[in-house]
Design an enzyme around this catalytic site. Structure first.
Site, PDB file in Angstrom:
ATOM      1  NE  ARG A 197     -62.030 -13.405   0.241  1.00 16.28           N
ATOM      2  CZ  ARG A 197     -61.288 -14.820   0.758  1.00 16.28           C
ATOM      3  NH1 ARG A 197     -61.969 -15.316   1.777  1.00 16.28           N
ATOM      4  NH2 ARG A 197     -60.441 -14.923   0.007  1.00 16.28           N
ATOM      5  CB  SER A 198     -63.391 -12.827  -6.513  1.00 12.14           C
ATOM      6  OG  SER A 198     -62.505 -12.382  -5.564  1.00 12.14           O
ATOM      7  CB  SER A 234     -47.432  -4.095  -3.729  1.00 13.60           C
ATOM      8  OG  SER A 234     -46.105  -3.707  -4.274  1.00 13.60           O
ATOM      9  N   GLY A 235     -45.614  -6.208  -1.806  1.00 16.23           N
ATOM     10  CA  GLY A 235     -44.877  -7.727  -1.653  1.00 16.23           C
ATOM     11  C   GLY A 235     -46.077  -8.297  -0.757  1.00 16.23           C
ATOM     12  N   GLY A 295     -55.745 -10.613  -7.054  1.00 14.93           N
ATOM     13  CA  GLY A 295     -54.896 -10.200  -6.025  1.00 14.93           C
ATOM     14  C   GLY A 295     -53.823  -9.251  -6.514  1.00 14.93           C
ATOM     15  CB  CYS A 354     -40.671 -10.882  -5.012  1.00 20.21           C
ATOM     16  SG  CYS A 354     -41.365 -10.809  -3.195  1.00 20.21           S
ATOM     17  NE  ARG A 402     -43.598  -6.066   3.753  1.00 19.63           N
ATOM     18  CZ  ARG A 402     -43.352  -7.042   2.876  1.00 19.63           C
ATOM     19  NH1 ARG A 402     -43.253  -6.625   1.668  1.00 19.63           N
ATOM     20  NH2 ARG A 402     -43.563  -8.254   3.294  1.00 19.63           N
ATOM     21  CD  GLN A 445     -38.524  -7.899   1.271  1.00 17.73           C
ATOM     22  OE1 GLN A 445     -37.661  -8.827   1.551  1.00 17.73           O
ATOM     23  NE2 GLN A 445     -39.853  -8.788   0.809  1.00 17.73           N
ATOM     24  CB  VAL A 497     -49.134 -11.598  -8.198  1.00 15.32           C
ATOM     25  CG1 VAL A 497     -48.664 -12.471  -9.035  1.00 15.32           C
ATOM     26  CG2 VAL A 497     -48.086 -11.418  -7.066  1.00 15.32           C
ATOM     27  CG  HIS A 501     -39.320  -6.072  -3.239  1.00 13.89           C
ATOM     28  ND1 HIS A 501     -40.551  -5.443  -2.428  1.00 13.89           N
ATOM     29  CD2 HIS A 501     -39.452  -7.423  -2.735  1.00 13.89           C
ATOM     30  CE1 HIS A 501     -41.208  -6.300  -1.964  1.00 13.89           C
ATOM     31  NE2 HIS A 501     -40.982  -7.567  -2.177  1.00 13.89           N
TER      32      HIS A 501
HETATM   33  P1  NAP Z   1     -53.285 -10.855  -2.546  1.00 11.99           P
HETATM   34  O1  NAP Z   1     -53.260  -9.548  -3.324  1.00 11.99           O
HETATM   35  O2  NAP Z   1     -53.655 -10.965  -1.055  1.00 11.99           O
HETATM   36  O3  NAP Z   1     -54.064 -11.969  -3.396  1.00 11.99           O
HETATM   37  C1  NAP Z   1     -54.513 -13.121  -3.240  1.00 11.99           C
HETATM   38  C2  NAP Z   1     -55.428 -13.634  -4.280  1.00 11.99           C
HETATM   39  O4  NAP Z   1     -55.613 -15.195  -3.866  1.00 11.99           O
HETATM   40  C3  NAP Z   1     -56.622 -13.096  -4.467  1.00 11.99           C
HETATM   41  O5  NAP Z   1     -57.103 -13.169  -5.796  1.00 11.99           O
HETATM   42  C4  NAP Z   1     -57.697 -13.947  -3.607  1.00 11.99           C
HETATM   43  O6  NAP Z   1     -58.831 -13.919  -4.211  1.00 11.99           O
HETATM   44  C5  NAP Z   1     -56.834 -15.228  -3.808  1.00 11.99           C
HETATM   45  N1  NAP Z   1     -57.432 -16.094  -2.897  1.00 11.99           N
HETATM   46  C6  NAP Z   1     -56.898 -16.073  -1.576  1.00 11.99           C
HETATM   47  N2  NAP Z   1     -57.336 -17.371  -1.004  1.00 11.99           N
HETATM   48  C7  NAP Z   1     -58.054 -18.186  -1.777  1.00 11.99           C
HETATM   49  C8  NAP Z   1     -58.803 -19.276  -1.685  1.00 11.99           C
HETATM   50  N3  NAP Z   1     -58.994 -20.001  -0.527  1.00 11.99           N
HETATM   51  N4  NAP Z   1     -59.392 -19.935  -2.910  1.00 11.99           N
HETATM   52  C9  NAP Z   1     -59.073 -19.299  -4.032  1.00 11.99           C
HETATM   53  N5  NAP Z   1     -58.506 -18.182  -4.236  1.00 11.99           N
HETATM   54  C10 NAP Z   1     -58.037 -17.569  -3.187  1.00 11.99           C
HETATM   55  O7  NAP Z   1     -51.800 -11.603  -2.729  1.00 11.99           O
HETATM   56  P2  NAP Z   1     -50.583 -11.512  -3.815  1.00 11.99           P
HETATM   57  O8  NAP Z   1     -49.761 -10.417  -3.476  1.00 11.99           O
HETATM   58  O9  NAP Z   1     -51.190 -11.275  -5.013  1.00 11.99           O
HETATM   59  O10 NAP Z   1     -49.621 -12.755  -3.665  1.00 11.99           O
HETATM   60  C11 NAP Z   1     -50.201 -14.175  -4.053  1.00 11.99           C
HETATM   61  C12 NAP Z   1     -49.099 -15.095  -3.948  1.00 11.99           C
HETATM   62  O11 NAP Z   1     -48.096 -14.824  -4.645  1.00 11.99           O
HETATM   63  C13 NAP Z   1     -48.555 -15.348  -2.482  1.00 11.99           C
HETATM   64  O12 NAP Z   1     -48.230 -16.588  -2.205  1.00 11.99           O
HETATM   65  C14 NAP Z   1     -47.446 -14.623  -2.459  1.00 11.99           C
HETATM   66  O13 NAP Z   1     -46.469 -14.763  -1.603  1.00 11.99           O
HETATM   67  C15 NAP Z   1     -46.822 -14.636  -3.803  1.00 11.99           C
HETATM   68  N6  NAP Z   1     -46.135 -13.564  -4.462  1.00 11.99           N
HETATM   69  C16 NAP Z   1     -46.331 -12.222  -4.139  1.00 11.99           C
HETATM   70  C17 NAP Z   1     -45.459 -11.388  -4.437  1.00 11.99           C
HETATM   71  C18 NAP Z   1     -45.819  -9.757  -4.485  1.00 11.99           C
HETATM   72  O14 NAP Z   1     -45.120  -8.832  -4.818  1.00 11.99           O
HETATM   73  N7  NAP Z   1     -47.180  -9.461  -3.798  1.00 11.99           N
HETATM   74  C19 NAP Z   1     -44.274 -11.509  -5.364  1.00 11.99           C
HETATM   75  C20 NAP Z   1     -44.037 -12.956  -5.482  1.00 11.99           C
HETATM   76  C21 NAP Z   1     -44.980 -13.879  -5.093  1.00 11.99           C
HETATM   77  P3  NAP Z   1     -60.061 -13.045  -3.440  1.00 11.99           P
HETATM   78  O15 NAP Z   1     -59.963 -11.662  -4.151  1.00 11.99           O
HETATM   79  O16 NAP Z   1     -61.350 -13.699  -3.946  1.00 11.99           O
HETATM   80  O17 NAP Z   1     -59.952 -13.018  -1.987  1.00 11.99           O
END
Ligand code: NAP
Length: 335
Positions: free
Chosen positions: A41-42, A160-161, A14, A130, A236, A157, A16, A243
């Site tokens: 999926r991965s 990518s958040g 993902g 974040c 957003r 924001q 992060v 952000h």
């Molecule tokens: P993302 O890009 O959608 O990535 C999600 C990740 O989780 C992918 O690696 C996905 O794998 C995996 N995943 C999803 N469902 C799963 C399952 N059932 N079992 C195992 N793995 C699973 O999301 P992200 O932005 O990185 O955010 C991830 C978390 O961090 C969220 O809770 C978010 O609130 C938090 N966060 C994000 C940010 C930010 O700026 N993005 C900042 C702070 C906190 P696949 O590729 O295999 O689907």
């Protein structure tokens, strides 16, 4: 030789998780073994770590056996689903999701703000939201100097958040716009390209969104002060990374803009960029890929005798997520 650790990354594919790999490399975290975990999926994909291709594994209850540290960023429901398995494995989970942030036995930590809380953990340490991290890295030094009583914040924001799908959606909408095609959307309720959405997370009964209320609840928990008031509007914007936030603070003791600038210039994790006459102020294009939270436009609030106004920008994938988590891990292992 100093000790090395077996590290698992939940959600490694993902937005992060990808940055987490780079931060572990950059900071030379002592990794003995890296376990990249994601969904079924991965399976078949690999991730690069120090030039080596490592196969991604499907996350299962027994995935955590033998690990010392689990960096979690696969969503709140996934963290909830696997937390017991992580605890039983003896690893410490550093969780980027919202799953456990407000639980009493889970420290919520920004190392520049409340590092001492790390050692109260019972197997799980939470990274704040974040927007809260970026806000508090800038506000905490002012709070220590003059006690902040009230914060008004508006966020701008980056997509990518929301994760990898939202980055792809903004790219696609920009291409559609350039070709004169109809703009389609799936991730957000409206197109995000060339638009601004005053809606992040779900709306609550009080009219705020959950994202906005997190900024108050998490701030209170980390500053150990339930009297501090925070009113936020989370928005957003069509920016890929970093952000931005306008922040107005009301302090108990007056601080001049010059005093605030001096305090912030010395504060850990803060970079002051504040020379508006020469068009120097923090910008998301400049902070992306950086760990510091940049602060500029520091001025006395004309609407309040003890008010300060700031413009704060930080890379939310790094300091707002991955870097903060790795800093916590570093403090844990260096004790
Ligand atoms: P993302 O890009 O959608 O990535 C999600 C990740 O989780 C992918 O690696 C996905 O794998 C995996 N995943 C999803 N469902 C799963 C399952 N059932 N079992 C195992 N793995 C699973 O999301 P992200 O932005 O990185 O955010 C991830 C978390 O961090 C969220 O809770 C978010 O609130 C938090 N966060 C994000 C940010 C930010 O700026 N993005 C900042 C702070 C906190 P696949 O590729 O295999 O689907």
């Amino acid at each position: 030789m100093s000790k090395q650790y077996r590290v698992g990354i939940m959600g490694v594919t993902g937005a992060v998780g990808t940055v987490m790999l780079r931060i572990l490399e950059e900071r030379h975290f002592p990794v003995a073994e890296l376990k990249p975990l994601a969904s079924a999926r991965s399976v078949g994909k690999t991730v690069q770590y120090h030039g080596e291709d490592i196969p991604v594994q499907e996350m299962k209850p027994d995935s955590f056996k033998g690990l010392d540290i689990v960096l979690a960023s696969a969503g709140a429901s996934v963290s909830r689903q696997f937390v017991q398995n992580v605890k039983e494995s003896g690893a410490v989970m550093i969780d980027n999701t919202s799953a456990f942030r407000m639980e009493a036995d889970v420290p919520l930590v920004v190392p520049e703000v409340n590092p001492e809380d790390i050692f109260k953990h019972q197997g799980v340490i939470a990274n704040p939201n974040c927007s809260t991290i970026i806000m508090l890295v800038a506000v905490n030094p002012l709070h220590r100097a003059a006690r902040v009583k009230r914060i008004l914040a508006s966020t701008y924001q980056a997509v990518s958040g929301t994760g990898a799908k939202a980055i792809a959606e903004l790219e696609q909408q920009t291409r559609q716009w350039a070709k004169g095609e109809k703009i389609t959307h799936e991730v957000y309720p409206y197109p995000i390209a060339f638009n601004v959405l005053p809606h992040i997370d779900v709306f609550l009964e009080n009219g705020y969104t959950k994202e906005e209320m997190k900024m108050m609840h998490e701030t209170r928990k980390m500053l150990h002060d339930d009297s501090i008031m925070v009113s936020a509007t989370a928005v957003r914007v069509p920016v890929f990374t970093s952000h931005s936030e306008t922040i107005q603070v009301e302090t108990e003791k007056k601080l001049t803009a010059a005093e605030a600038r001096e305090i912030l210039a010395k504060a850990p994790g803060v970079k002051v960029v504040d020379d508006p006459a020469n068009k120097k102020y923090p910008l998301p294009l400049h902070t992306s890929g950086q760990d510091d939270v940049w602060v500029g436009r520091i001025r006395e609030d004309v609407s309040h005798p003890r008010g300060l106004a700031l413009w704060v920008v930080g890379d939310q994938l790094r300091k707002g997520a991955a870097t903060n988590a790795v800093q916590i891990a570093e403090i844990l292992i260096n004790r």
